[in-house]
Design an enzyme around this catalytic site. Structure first.
Site, mmCIF file in Angstrom:
data_model
loop_
_atom_site.group_PDB
_atom_site.id
_atom_site.type_symbol
_atom_site.label_atom_id
_atom_site.label_comp_id
_atom_site.label_asym_id
_atom_site.label_seq_id
_atom_site.Cartn_x
_atom_site.Cartn_y
_atom_site.Cartn_z
ATOM 1 N N SER A 1 6.179 -16.112 9.042
ATOM 2 C CA SER A 1 7.163 -16.022 10.116
ATOM 3 C C SER A 1 6.946 -14.829 11.034
ATOM 4 O O SER A 1 7.643 -14.671 12.036
ATOM 5 C CB SER A 1 8.584 -15.951 9.535
ATOM 6 O OG SER A 1 8.759 -14.758 8.787
ATOM 7 N N GLY B 1 3.905 -11.323 12.125
ATOM 8 C CA GLY B 1 2.674 -10.582 11.903
ATOM 9 C C GLY B 1 1.436 -11.438 11.790
ATOM 10 O O GLY B 1 1.247 -12.414 12.527
ATOM 11 N N LYS C 1 13.996 -16.891 11.358
ATOM 12 C CA LYS C 1 12.637 -16.502 11.737
ATOM 13 C C LYS C 1 11.661 -17.657 11.522
ATOM 14 O O LYS C 1 10.712 -17.844 12.287
ATOM 15 C CB LYS C 1 12.193 -15.290 10.914
ATOM 16 C CG LYS C 1 12.902 -13.987 11.262
ATOM 17 C CD LYS C 1 12.466 -13.469 12.615
ATOM 18 C CE LYS C 1 13.046 -12.090 12.896
ATOM 19 N NZ LYS C 1 12.685 -11.613 14.256
ATOM 20 N N TYR D 1 1.398 2.032 -3.657
ATOM 21 C CA TYR D 1 1.113 0.745 -3.021
ATOM 22 C C TYR D 1 -0.282 0.219 -3.329
ATOM 23 O O TYR D 1 -0.467 -0.985 -3.563
ATOM 24 C CB TYR D 1 1.280 0.943 -1.509
ATOM 25 C CG TYR D 1 0.789 -0.159 -0.608
ATOM 26 C CD1 TYR D 1 1.420 -1.398 -0.568
ATOM 27 C CD2 TYR D 1 -0.286 0.053 0.251
ATOM 28 C CE1 TYR D 1 0.990 -2.397 0.312
ATOM 29 C CE2 TYR D 1 -0.725 -0.930 1.120
ATOM 30 C CZ TYR D 1 -0.093 -2.157 1.152
ATOM 31 O OH TYR D 1 -0.524 -3.125 2.005
ATOM 32 N N LYS E 1 -2.658 -3.830 -4.130
ATOM 33 C CA LYS E 1 -3.687 -4.405 -3.272
ATOM 34 C C LYS E 1 -5.049 -4.421 -3.961
ATOM 35 O O LYS E 1 -5.853 -5.331 -3.751
ATOM 36 C CB LYS E 1 -3.764 -3.629 -1.954
ATOM 37 C CG LYS E 1 -2.571 -3.875 -1.039
ATOM 38 C CD LYS E 1 -2.484 -5.338 -0.611
ATOM 39 C CE LYS E 1 -1.420 -5.594 0.425
ATOM 40 N NZ LYS E 1 -1.374 -6.997 0.886
#
Length: 343
Positions: free
Chosen positions: A23, A25, A50, A188, A192
């Protein structure tokens, strides 16, 4: 040779693509560009409004509006049950067939110093970044590969002399910090890095099914590594990011989401397994490839040679980053923020 090198390894016309985080980016822009290439698109996100706006934007770019179809599903893909529901709804909407391509773009970041991070954020980032990929891949791979109770292939064998059917694709979304992390991204980056590990091992597992079931479409596994994008997500990150982290990021290449999507799709079309979308990401990636798929002999050779050079450069980059952090601590203390000196 020329025709082989120019062959599109990621044909999408007439195929159905499911995109999580679709929705806004990267997900939204990738969906629009894939619609422009003739794909049917399903976008998934939490916000119904969105999603409706997203479908309207995507459908405006349809290559053949009379035949292409678009759909949205409101869901929280951080749970396995929701991912299974999304895949089931996508199959029902797609006339009983699973989507041909799944691109996991959903995710979030909370870039703060490690001991200043609320403990619940560790789980939140693993859920939104890693588990959203792992659960969605598990659900769609079961739809693609799981044998029937009698052990037969889940699909009807291809007609004789029909030729190989187009591959199916799972695409994960990593980050620069999948390869190299630094102060402020400690909470974070593991989520990833885990995506990259999942991609590496899962891509090898898919060889098992390709060999055992040659009559069903091969499954390709990719990970896209986006450059920094000026999105709402970046604004949210910058509200909690320390001044130290912002200083370490200086010089980072920033690209608009539509350009990142364009570069990602171009990499997929050229057959790349790991798809960097900026020069700096590509260079750092070559230094830490390890056992990752290297995209064939020639690409692998070039990446290996680049990796030897970058390995030496990375010694100095790490030294420079460590020096900056140490200097910062002496000048401003351990908060990561610039401390105003009292008069």
């Amino acid at each position: 040779m020329g025709s082989f090198l120019s062959r599109n390894e990621f044909p999408v016309e007439g195929r159905t693509i499911l995109i999580t985080g679709g929705s806004r980016g990267l997900g939204l822009n990738a969906a629009r560009q894939l619609a422009e290439k003739g794909a049917n698109v399903i976008i998934v996100a939490r916000n119904e409004t969105k999603l409706q706006e997203g479908v309207a934007f995507i459908s405006q770019g349809a290559r053949t509006p009379g035949s292409q179809r678009f759909h949205h599903i409101a869901a929280d893909v951080t749970t396995s049950a929701e991912c299974a529901r999304v895949v089931a709804e996508a199959i029902a909407w797609n006339n009983g067939s699973p989507p041909d391509i799944v691109w996991c773009c959903s995710g979030s970041a909370y870039p703060t110093l490690y001991i200043d991070t609320p403990p619940e954020q560790f789980q939140a980032m693993m859920d939104s970044n890693y588990f959203s990929c792992a659960y969605m891949a598990h659900a769609v791979l079961n739809a693609w590969l799981r044998s029937n109770p009698d052990g037969a292939s889940p699909e009807t064998p291809a007609e004789p002399n029909a030729g190989p059917r187009p591959a199916r694709h799972i695409i994960f979304t990593g980050s620069f910090v999948s390869f190299y992390s630094f102060a402020g991204f400690t909470p974070y980056s593991p989520s990833k890095a885990a995506i990259r590990a999942l991609s590496d091992s899962l891509s090898q597992e898919m060889n098992l099914y390709a060999a055992a079931h040659p009559n069903i479409p091969r499954v390709r596994v990719h990970t896209v590594f986006p450059a920094t994008m000026p999105t709402q997500g970046l604004d949210e990150e910058n509200r909690v990011k320390t001044d130290l982290t912002k200083a370490l990021e200086e010089g980072d290449q920033i690209l608009e989401p539509d350009e990142v999507a364009r570069r990602a799709i171009r990499g997929l079309e050229s057959g790349e397994d790991l798809v960097p979308t900026s020069t700096i990401i590509r260079l750092v990636m070559t230094s830490v490839l390890g056992g990752s798929a290297r995209g064939g002999f020639w690409k692998g050779l070039v990446n290996t040679l680049l990796g030897w050079i970058v390995l030496v450069v990375m010694v100095f980059i790490r030294w420079e980053m460590d020096t900056k952090v140490t200097k910062w601590g002496k000048q401003h203390g351990s908060s990561g923020m610039i401390q105003q000196k009292s008069k």
